[in-house]
Write a protein that holds these residues in place. Sequence first.
Motif, PDB file in Angstrom:
ATOM      1  N   ILE A 255       0.794  -1.077   0.135  1.00  0.00           N
ATOM      2  CA  ILE A 255       0.178   0.000   0.021  1.00  0.00           C
ATOM      3  C   ILE A 255       0.970   1.201   0.045  1.00  0.00           C
ATOM      4  N   HIS A 256       2.241   1.075  -0.325  1.00  0.00           N
ATOM      5  CA  HIS A 256       3.163   2.310  -0.412  1.00  0.00           C
ATOM      6  C   HIS A 256       2.507   3.284  -1.559  1.00  0.00           C
ATOM      7  N   SER A 257       2.717   4.275  -1.249  1.00  0.00           N
ATOM      8  CA  SER A 257       2.371   5.571  -2.293  1.00  0.00           C
ATOM      9  C   SER A 257       3.269   6.764  -1.839  1.00  0.00           C
ATOM     10  N   PRO A 258       4.021   7.217  -2.876  1.00  0.00           N
ATOM     11  CA  PRO A 258       5.020   8.085  -2.587  1.00  0.00           C
ATOM     12  C   PRO A 258       4.379   9.386  -2.002  1.00  0.00           C
ATOM     13  N   SER A 259       3.292   9.689  -2.494  1.00  0.00           N
ATOM     14  CA  SER A 259       2.417  11.063  -2.225  1.00  0.00           C
ATOM     15  C   SER A 259       1.868  10.751  -0.629  1.00  0.00           C
TER      16      SER A 259
ATOM     17  N   PRO B 159       2.304   9.692   3.399  1.00  0.00           N
ATOM     18  CA  PRO B 159       3.094   9.196   4.249  1.00  0.00           C
ATOM     19  C   PRO B 159       2.641   7.785   4.918  1.00  0.00           C
ATOM     20  N   PRO B 160       3.764   6.886   5.403  1.00  0.00           N
ATOM     21  CA  PRO B 160       3.153   5.690   5.808  1.00  0.00           C
ATOM     22  C   PRO B 160       2.163   5.583   6.947  1.00  0.00           C
ATOM     23  N   GLU B 161       2.016   6.546   7.988  1.00  0.00           N
ATOM     24  CA  GLU B 161       1.050   6.261   8.909  1.00  0.00           C
ATOM     25  C   GLU B 161      -0.064   6.844   8.357  1.00  0.00           C
ATOM     26  N   ALA B 162      -0.474   7.377   7.436  1.00  0.00           N
ATOM     27  CA  ALA B 162      -1.689   7.731   6.629  1.00  0.00           C
ATOM     28  C   ALA B 162      -2.141   6.762   5.924  1.00  0.00           C
ATOM     29  N   ALA B 163      -1.156   6.096   5.233  1.00  0.00           N
ATOM     30  CA  ALA B 163      -1.636   4.723   4.432  1.00  0.00           C
ATOM     31  C   ALA B 163      -1.795   3.672   5.490  1.00  0.00           C
ATOM     32  N   LEU B 164      -1.373   3.337   6.371  1.00  0.00           N
ATOM     33  CA  LEU B 164      -1.671   2.519   7.485  1.00  0.00           C
ATOM     34  C   LEU B 164      -3.290   2.845   7.871  1.00  0.00           C
ATOM     35  N   ARG B 165      -3.493   4.079   8.405  1.00  0.00           N
ATOM     36  CA  ARG B 165      -4.688   4.480   8.983  1.00  0.00           C
ATOM     37  C   ARG B 165      -5.763   4.072   7.952  1.00  0.00           C
ATOM     38  N   LYS B 166      -5.455   4.489   6.507  1.00  0.00           N
ATOM     39  CA  LYS B 166      -6.545   4.576   5.596  1.00  0.00           C
ATOM     40  C   LYS B 166      -6.658   2.890   5.400  1.00  0.00           C
ATOM     41  N   HIS B 167      -5.694   2.123   5.437  1.00  0.00           N
ATOM     42  CA  HIS B 167      -5.929   0.775   5.076  1.00  0.00           C
ATOM     43  C   HIS B 167      -6.261  -0.152   6.196  1.00  0.00           C
ATOM     44  N   LEU B 168      -5.979   0.051   7.331  1.00  0.00           N
ATOM     45  CA  LEU B 168      -6.479  -0.607   8.669  1.00  0.00           C
ATOM     46  C   LEU B 168      -7.562  -0.043   9.140  1.00  0.00           C
ATOM     47  N   HIS B 169      -7.919   1.373   8.907  1.00  0.00           N
ATOM     48  CA  HIS B 169      -9.068   2.061   9.604  1.00  0.00           C
ATOM     49  C   HIS B 169      -8.851   2.451  10.893  1.00  0.00           C
ATOM     50  N   PHE B 170      -7.507   2.458  11.345  1.00  0.00           N
ATOM     51  CA  PHE B 170      -7.054   2.902  12.563  1.00  0.00           C
ATOM     52  C   PHE B 170      -5.708   2.661  12.631  1.00  0.00           C
TER      53      PHE B 170
END
Length: 180
Positions: free
Chosen positions: A146-150, A152-163
């Motif tokens: 779920i990596h996206s250069p645009s 941040p990793p914590e935002a990608a995790l929050r979006k993917h895991l919903h928390f």
Amino acid sequence: MHHTPAILLRKTRLTESSLILAWLTPDFGRIKTVAKGVLRPKNRLAGVLDLFHLCELHFQNARSSDLHTLRDAQLQNSFPSLRPDYSKILLAAYAVELIEKSSEPETPVPELFDLLHRLLSYLDREKPSLRALLHLESELVRLLGIHSPSIPPEAALRKHLHFLPANRAELLARLAGKSP
């Protein structure tokens, strides 16, 4: 009987003398075992079965549930310098919660096992740091695909895991040198 390296993630009391243990393994993923009689005095496994311990696990498959039977566990590494440092424990617990939420039970996840093992080994040698936290999150995002250069990793995790685990704010404050 199965044999595999395993890191102990959680312990839950089942009866007066037994525990349910949640493990992360490279070969079987996240599994649960019942450790019958482990809380009895003089049980040889009592000191082996502690959180974040790396063990060689021996277990018997359950026939009709996801609760397997622990047959034996040999301690491989207790990561002894973790326990005296609350910030290290906090970072390890944060990693465990992220890994639990981002993996399916009984699905082999050797990359996640390796990530947690590397973090515990690092924390056993070094002080916890913001850099270690951010590396954990970026590696997890990469491993989950779920990596996206645009983003941040914590935002990608929050979006993917919903928390994100609740202790992240306390962890950030501690790692920045500002105890909450």
